[in-house]
Design an enzyme around this catalytic site. Structure first.
Site, short mmCIF file in Angstrom:
data_model
loop_
_atom_site.label_atom_id
_atom_site.label_comp_id
_atom_site.label_asym_id
_atom_site.label_seq_id
_atom_site.Cartn_x
_atom_site.Cartn_y
_atom_site.Cartn_z
N CYS A 1 0.96 -1.00 0.23
CA CYS A 1 -0.06 0.06 -0.01
C CYS A 1 0.79 1.14 -0.07
CB CYS A 1 -0.76 0.06 1.23
SG CYS A 1 -2.09 -1.40 1.48
N ASN B 1 0.66 0.56 6.07
CA ASN B 1 1.21 -0.37 4.89
C ASN B 1 2.04 -1.57 5.63
OD1 ASN B 1 2.41 -1.34 2.57
ND2 ASN B 1 4.20 -0.16 2.64
N GLY B 2 1.54 -2.76 5.38
CA GLY B 2 2.29 -3.80 5.95
C GLY B 2 1.30 -5.03 6.00
N TYR C 1 10.68 -4.31 -7.68
CA TYR C 1 9.46 -4.27 -8.20
C TYR C 1 8.57 -2.86 -7.72
CZ TYR C 1 4.71 -5.16 -9.81
OH TYR C 1 3.53 -5.19 -10.50
N ASP D 1 11.62 -7.66 -14.28
CA ASP D 1 12.10 -7.30 -13.03
C ASP D 1 11.97 -8.50 -11.80
OD1 ASP D 1 9.19 -7.26 -11.33
OD2 ASP D 1 9.25 -5.77 -13.06
#
Length: 502
Positions: free
Chosen positions: A2, A101-102, A257, A366
């Protein structure tokens, strides 16, 4: 994965939050949300879809206030409905909103404890709501009628003691300010910036430095692992290390990425790291295939371009653009559902036949996750007249699921799981396949950042740095991530105005 952003300013922040989220859109295309604070009122808008689709003029005009937080999401294990869109909000104590985020690896345990010990109800399947309630509960333990920086740092320290996994967080306390903090391993990125004007200093938190640059802020630094930074409503900054044993072990897949190439993370220039990935990959190709017959190097847009260009230079082989990308189709790796991914590849990319016809081509990407995209692109190259199609990955084989916030598929869906390089090459239809060596990938990222002693490389080697990932846990997320178990649900997504009586 995120993207998060938080701003405390001397003027309205709604437009800056919107612009910042558009810059972070590559980190999530499933849902977007903004929450602002104006006096004692909180304003919220969140919806499924891209930032440009989630916010219209009528929504932006109702997001009042000089501080706020925002979030772009792609779903992690089991979370696909708009009910999981962020930010989340609880009204006690003070009124707190959070964007995260996580991924918490002990979320089920925490959810149980919140109900049995703290009498807090969790209404979604999102671990972000759990994290919010943990922080709120710990802050409530330490405060009386008002909140101080010391109270906040004590609450974050308690979060670190209770929560395991990865989390970069921006949280807004109504009328008081915005807090940013990272887990003790710094697995997920969070940066801090400022902008000075005649009216004072504005501060910004963001997942990547590129958001700070685009909004005209000055990059200050990364938020350290385990650290909390508090910006109060008047623009005063306080910070403190809140973890007992912090250690910087960032996720290396950010550099492969997720991150934009113009970002800087933990002192590493992403663009330069990707150039070195291409350089080291070329050196490996020369060792394995010293008499290669590659006519042209072609990147698979967009993330691999930097590595592919440097690889072609090192090999002394022509570089060319062989695929044209439709920029209105989302990134297939973060697109929910295997059927949707398969359908989108040919809609997203179109081959330029003249760059393939009669040539031995080396396609550079990638990474290879499921292999679905790689297989279809190789077939497109053959359909366009390529004599031979070789394939190179700037990352090692992805063999294990990610548990720290990247919604990679279950292990059985990873093409690298229980296959060697030759078997993978056969599965995707390449004449030969070369992967980056893990040590070369690590060297590419930290050669200019010796302060990073260790990375999270769990998707490549199965070594989970938090040390709490069991076979039982992996089996549970495997079930959640199985494509057949996923189900989207639409909810009411209009702006909500909430009153805080503190």
């Amino acid at each position: 994965m995120c993207g998060i952003i938080g701003i405390v300013a001397k003027s309205p922040v709604n437009q800056s939050l919107y612009d910042g989220l558009t810059v972070l859109q590559h980190r999530g295309q499933d849902a977007a949300g903004i929450m602002t604070c104006n006096g004692d009122r909180i304003y919220l808008r969140k919806s499924n879809g891209l930032v440009r689709d989630a916010f219209h003029t009528r929504h932006m005009m109702r997001l009042h206030g000089n501080m706020g937080i925002g979030h772009v999401r792609y779903p992690t294990a089991g979370c696909f409905s708009s009910a999981e869109a962020q930010p989340f909000y609880v009204n006690s104590p003070f009124g707190i909103a959070l964007a995260h985020n996580g991924n918490l690896t002990n979320a089920e345990e925490l959810k149980r404890d919140l109900f049995q010990e703290d009498r807090r109800h969790i209404n979604t399947d999102s671990d972000s709501e759990i994290l919010l309630n943990i922080f709120a509960n710990e802050l409530q333990r330490t405060t009386q009628l008002d909140v101080t920086a010391e109270n906040i740092f004590s609450a974050v320290a308690s979060v670190h003691r209770r929560c395991r996994g990865a989390y970069a967080v921006v949280t807004m306390i109504a009328e008081r300010g915005v807090v940013g903090f990272r887990d003790p391993n710094g697995i997920r990125p969070l940066v801090l910036g400022k902008r000075e004007s005649e009216s004072g200093v504005d501060y910004i938190f963001a997942s990547e430095s590129v958001a700070i640059d685009v909004l005209g802020y000055e990059f200050m630094r990364d938020v350290a692992p385990g650290e909390a930074v508090y910006i109060d409503a008047d623009g005063n900054l306080s910070s403190q290390q809140c973890a007992e044993k912090p250690e910087l072990t960032p996720c290396i897949f950010e550099h492969v990425y997720f991150a934009r190439p113009d970002s800087i993370m933990d002192g590493v220039f992403v663009y330069k790291a990707r150039m070195r990935m291409g350089e080291y990959l070329a050196q490996k190709i020369k060792r394995i295939y010293p008499n290669h017959d590659i006519d042209v190097v072609l990147p698979i847009p967009d993330t691999s371009r930097t590595s592919a260009l440097q690889l072609s230079y090192e090999l002394g082989v022509k570089y060319s653009e062989g695929f044209i990308k439709n920029r209105y189709i989302g990134r297939t790796f973060i697109m929910p559902g295997q059927t949707e991914r398969k359908k989108s590849v040919r809609q997203k990319l179109n081959a330029i036949e003249s760059e393939f016809k009669g040539k031995n081509v080396l396609l550079v990407d990638d990474s290879i996750v499921r292999g679905t995209t790689s297989k279809q692109i190789i077939q497109m190259a053959r359909d366009s007249g390529a004599k031979k199609v070789y394939f190179a990955s700037a990352a090692p084989p992805v063999r294990f699921p990610n548990v720290y916030g990247i919604d990679m598929p279950s292990a059985s869906e990873l093409i690298g799981h229980n296959r060697d390089d030759k078997q993978i090459a056969a599965a995707i239809g390449a004449d030969w396949l070369v992967y980056q060596d893990l040590q070369d990938l690590i060297r590419a990222v930290n050669i200019k950042a010796p302060h990073i002693k260790r990375f999270d490389t769990s998707v490549f080697n199965g070594e989970y740095i938090t040390g709490d990932v069991s076979g039982e846990y992996l089996a549970r997320i495997d079930q959640l991530r199985n494509d057949n178990s996923r189900n989207d649900a639409d909810k009411d997504n209009e702006v909500v105005e909430m009153h805080n009586n503190s």
